[in-house]
Scaffold this motif. Structure first.
Motif, PDB file in Angstrom:
ATOM      1  N   MET A   3     -40.214 -70.494  -3.251  1.00  0.00           N
ATOM      2  CA  MET A   3     -38.572 -70.142  -2.677  1.00  0.00           C
ATOM      3  C   MET A   3     -38.862 -68.452  -1.886  1.00  0.00           C
ATOM      4  SD  MET A   3     -35.928 -71.042  -5.433  1.00  0.00           S
ATOM      5  CE  MET A   3     -36.144 -72.448  -5.672  1.00  0.00           C
ATOM      6  N   ARG A   4     -38.141 -68.611  -1.183  1.00  0.00           N
ATOM      7  CA  ARG A   4     -38.138 -67.040   0.141  1.00  0.00           C
ATOM      8  C   ARG A   4     -36.208 -66.980   0.462  1.00  0.00           C
ATOM      9  NH1 ARG A   4     -37.557 -67.137   5.761  1.00  0.00           N
ATOM     10  NH2 ARG A   4     -37.785 -68.860   6.407  1.00  0.00           N
ATOM     11  N   VAL A   5     -36.434 -65.813   0.142  1.00  0.00           N
ATOM     12  CA  VAL A   5     -34.674 -65.530   1.216  1.00  0.00           C
ATOM     13  C   VAL A   5     -34.707 -66.233   2.674  1.00  0.00           C
ATOM     14  CG1 VAL A   5     -32.963 -64.071   2.251  1.00  0.00           C
ATOM     15  CG2 VAL A   5     -34.687 -63.595  -0.003  1.00  0.00           C
ATOM     16  N   ASP A   6     -34.452 -67.689   2.681  1.00  0.00           N
ATOM     17  CA  ASP A   6     -34.120 -68.177   3.916  1.00  0.00           C
ATOM     18  C   ASP A   6     -32.592 -67.477   5.335  1.00  0.00           C
ATOM     19  OD1 ASP A   6     -34.655 -70.198   5.541  1.00  0.00           O
ATOM     20  OD2 ASP A   6     -32.555 -70.926   5.846  1.00  0.00           O
ATOM     21  N   HIS A   7     -31.529 -67.497   4.308  1.00  0.00           N
ATOM     22  CA  HIS A   7     -30.370 -66.620   5.212  1.00  0.00           C
ATOM     23  C   HIS A   7     -29.380 -65.791   4.988  1.00  0.00           C
ATOM     24  CE1 HIS A   7     -28.957 -70.405   5.000  1.00  0.00           C
ATOM     25  NE2 HIS A   7     -27.643 -69.767   5.152  1.00  0.00           N
ATOM     26  N   ALA A   8     -28.461 -65.069   5.265  1.00  0.00           N
ATOM     27  CA  ALA A   8     -27.700 -64.416   4.623  1.00  0.00           C
ATOM     28  C   ALA A   8     -26.726 -64.559   5.036  1.00  0.00           C
ATOM     29  CB  ALA A   8     -27.408 -62.574   5.033  1.00  0.00           C
ATOM     30  N   GLY A   9     -24.942 -65.664   5.094  1.00  0.00           N
ATOM     31  CA  GLY A   9     -24.429 -66.211   5.819  1.00  0.00           C
ATOM     32  C   GLY A   9     -23.577 -64.976   5.811  1.00  0.00           C
ATOM     33  N   LEU A  10     -22.922 -64.198   6.871  1.00  0.00           N
ATOM     34  CA  LEU A  10     -22.140 -63.837   7.212  1.00  0.00           C
ATOM     35  C   LEU A  10     -20.827 -64.240   8.259  1.00  0.00           C
ATOM     36  CD1 LEU A  10     -24.671 -60.982   9.508  1.00  0.00           C
ATOM     37  CD2 LEU A  10     -23.925 -61.965   7.175  1.00  0.00           C
ATOM     38  N   ALA A  11     -19.757 -63.879   7.416  1.00  0.00           N
ATOM     39  CA  ALA A  11     -18.249 -64.877   8.128  1.00  0.00           C
ATOM     40  C   ALA A  11     -17.534 -63.130   8.990  1.00  0.00           C
ATOM     41  CB  ALA A  11     -17.355 -64.556   6.708  1.00  0.00           C
ATOM     42  N   THR A  12     -17.416 -63.849   9.629  1.00  0.00           N
ATOM     43  CA  THR A  12     -16.434 -63.074  11.007  1.00  0.00           C
ATOM     44  C   THR A  12     -15.621 -63.836  11.960  1.00  0.00           C
ATOM     45  OG1 THR A  12     -17.134 -61.835  12.592  1.00  0.00           O
ATOM     46  CG2 THR A  12     -18.436 -63.760  12.659  1.00  0.00           C
ATOM     47  N   GLU A  13     -14.124 -62.928  12.072  1.00  0.00           N
ATOM     48  CA  GLU A  13     -13.255 -64.117  13.251  1.00  0.00           C
ATOM     49  C   GLU A  13     -14.024 -64.244  14.307  1.00  0.00           C
ATOM     50  OE1 GLU A  13      -9.969 -60.675  11.766  1.00  0.00           O
ATOM     51  OE2 GLU A  13     -10.323 -61.918   9.560  1.00  0.00           O
ATOM     52  N   ASP A  14     -15.252 -63.296  14.939  1.00  0.00           N
ATOM     53  CA  ASP A  14     -15.878 -63.695  16.216  1.00  0.00           C
ATOM     54  C   ASP A  14     -16.991 -63.090  16.553  1.00  0.00           C
ATOM     55  OD1 ASP A  14     -15.605 -62.122  18.878  1.00  0.00           O
ATOM     56  OD2 ASP A  14     -14.159 -61.409  18.874  1.00  0.00           O
ATOM     57  N   ALA A  15     -17.328 -64.282  16.649  1.00  0.00           N
ATOM     58  CA  ALA A  15     -18.990 -64.217  16.584  1.00  0.00           C
ATOM     59  C   ALA A  15     -19.519 -63.985  17.675  1.00  0.00           C
ATOM     60  CB  ALA A  15     -19.070 -66.051  15.877  1.00  0.00           C
ATOM     61  N   THR A  16     -18.933 -64.443  18.859  1.00  0.00           N
ATOM     62  CA  THR A  16     -19.241 -63.908  20.029  1.00  0.00           C
ATOM     63  C   THR A  16     -19.770 -62.271  20.000  1.00  0.00           C
ATOM     64  OG1 THR A  16     -18.000 -65.976  21.332  1.00  0.00           O
ATOM     65  CG2 THR A  16     -19.097 -63.781  22.449  1.00  0.00           C
ATOM     66  N   THR A  17     -18.715 -61.758  19.102  1.00  0.00           N
ATOM     67  CA  THR A  17     -19.288 -60.238  19.367  1.00  0.00           C
ATOM     68  C   THR A  17     -20.035 -60.206  18.052  1.00  0.00           C
ATOM     69  OG1 THR A  17     -16.742 -59.893  19.805  1.00  0.00           O
ATOM     70  CG2 THR A  17     -18.006 -57.811  18.723  1.00  0.00           C
ATOM     71  N   TYR A  65     -12.084 -66.977   2.372  1.00  0.00           N
ATOM     72  CA  TYR A  65     -12.955 -65.933   1.917  1.00  0.00           C
ATOM     73  C   TYR A  65     -12.377 -64.993   3.091  1.00  0.00           C
ATOM     74  CZ  TYR A  65     -17.237 -62.507   2.389  1.00  0.00           C
ATOM     75  OH  TYR A  65     -17.459 -61.420   1.926  1.00  0.00           O
ATOM     76  N   LEU A  66     -12.185 -64.707   5.032  1.00  0.00           N
ATOM     77  CA  LEU A  66     -11.789 -63.650   5.185  1.00  0.00           C
ATOM     78  C   LEU A  66     -10.343 -63.549   5.056  1.00  0.00           C
ATOM     79  CD1 LEU A  66     -13.315 -65.268   9.019  1.00  0.00           C
ATOM     80  CD2 LEU A  66     -14.101 -63.192   7.673  1.00  0.00           C
ATOM     81  N   ASP A  67      -9.473 -64.761   4.732  1.00  0.00           N
ATOM     82  CA  ASP A  67      -8.329 -63.910   3.849  1.00  0.00           C
ATOM     83  C   ASP A  67      -8.354 -63.249   3.036  1.00  0.00           C
ATOM     84  OD1 ASP A  67      -7.370 -65.177   6.338  1.00  0.00           O
ATOM     85  OD2 ASP A  67      -6.741 -67.115   5.480  1.00  0.00           O
ATOM     86  N   ARG A  68      -9.721 -63.263   1.982  1.00  0.00           N
ATOM     87  CA  ARG A  68      -8.990 -62.370   0.188  1.00  0.00           C
ATOM     88  C   ARG A  68      -9.865 -61.321   0.948  1.00  0.00           C
ATOM     89  NH1 ARG A  68     -11.149 -67.260  -1.407  1.00  0.00           N
ATOM     90  NH2 ARG A  68     -13.035 -66.815  -1.220  1.00  0.00           N
ATOM     91  N   ASN A  69     -10.609 -61.334   1.792  1.00  0.00           N
ATOM     92  CA  ASN A  69     -11.849 -60.214   1.634  1.00  0.00           C
ATOM     93  C   ASN A  69     -12.497 -59.554   2.666  1.00  0.00           C
ATOM     94  OD1 ASN A  69     -12.726 -60.839  -0.886  1.00  0.00           O
ATOM     95  ND2 ASN A  69     -13.619 -63.184  -0.455  1.00  0.00           N
ATOM     96  N   GLY A  70     -12.095 -60.267   4.116  1.00  0.00           N
ATOM     97  CA  GLY A  70     -12.229 -59.637   5.687  1.00  0.00           C
ATOM     98  C   GLY A  70     -13.875 -59.785   5.865  1.00  0.00           C
ATOM     99  N   PRO A  71     -13.982 -59.326   6.733  1.00  0.00           N
ATOM    100  CA  PRO A  71     -15.381 -60.264   7.477  1.00  0.00           C
ATOM    101  C   PRO A  71     -16.674 -59.707   6.538  1.00  0.00           C
ATOM    102  CG  PRO A  71     -14.235 -58.930   8.857  1.00  0.00           C
ATOM    103  CD  PRO A  71     -13.141 -58.959   7.466  1.00  0.00           C
ATOM    104  N   GLY A  72     -17.852 -59.806   6.524  1.00  0.00           N
ATOM    105  CA  GLY A  72     -18.948 -59.632   5.737  1.00  0.00           C
ATOM    106  C   GLY A  72     -20.413 -60.888   4.562  1.00  0.00           C
ATOM    107  N   ILE A  73     -20.930 -60.452   4.463  1.00  0.00           N
ATOM    108  CA  ILE A  73     -21.683 -61.554   3.591  1.00  0.00           C
ATOM    109  C   ILE A  73     -21.032 -62.632   3.075  1.00  0.00           C
ATOM    110  CG2 ILE A  73     -23.953 -61.550   2.228  1.00  0.00           C
ATOM    111  CD1 ILE A  73     -24.275 -58.712   3.328  1.00  0.00           C
ATOM    112  N   HIS A  74     -20.889 -63.393   3.052  1.00  0.00           N
ATOM    113  CA  HIS A  74     -20.345 -64.663   2.457  1.00  0.00           C
ATOM    114  C   HIS A  74     -21.209 -64.781   0.955  1.00  0.00           C
ATOM    115  CE1 HIS A  74     -19.185 -68.879   2.000  1.00  0.00           C
ATOM    116  NE2 HIS A  74     -18.098 -68.692   1.865  1.00  0.00           N
TER     117      HIS A  74
END
Length: 127
Positions: free
Chosen positions: A1-15, A63-72
């Motif tokens: 096994m290896r780390v594949d990815h970190a999921g990052l939640a955001t309200e503005d993916a383009t930026t 998640y964004l409503d509870r925590n704001g942007p960040g590592i999901h």
């Protein structure tokens, strides 16, 4: 096994994608609309950042409503997602997904409950 990815939640993916591709001198490996979300995978060489922007109500918007942007979540690649889920069952780790389901980029995924994994939402991903 290896780390594949970190999921990052955001309200503005383009930026975020513009900022991170410049900051890490990386490229976008894959983009798609999936399950009410806009998703971009940024290729860091040995793993990815999955940038996730919700387009409708769901887990990421909550998640964004509870925590704001960040590592999901943190995703670990496995060659056998069924066996990985069985190991989690044997260890009495609560699972969000009892069986693999379709995920972004055509991968099979299954999530483990953060209440059983030290507060971290873990995802198994099989390519």
């Amino acid at each position: 096994m290896r780390v594949d990815h970190a999921g990052l939640a955001t309200e503005d993916a383009t930026t975020m994608v513009e900022q991170y591709t410049g900051l890490f001198d990386c490229s976008v490996a894959h983009e798609e609309s999936f399950d009410g979300m806009e998703i971009a995978f940024l290729d860091l060489g040995n793993c990815y950042f999955e940038v996730i922007e919700p387009r409708e109500d769901g887990a990421i918007s909550a998640y964004l409503d509870r925590n704001g942007p960040g590592i999901h979540h943190l995703a670990v690649e496995t060659d056998d997602i069924e066996a990985s889920l069985e190991t989690a069952r044997d260890l009495d780790i609560d699972r969000i997904d009892e069986e693999p389901r379709p995920g972004a980029w055509g991968h099979d995924v299954a999530f483990l409950h953060p209440g059983s994994t030290g507060g971290v939402l873990l995802e198994f991903v099989e390519h």
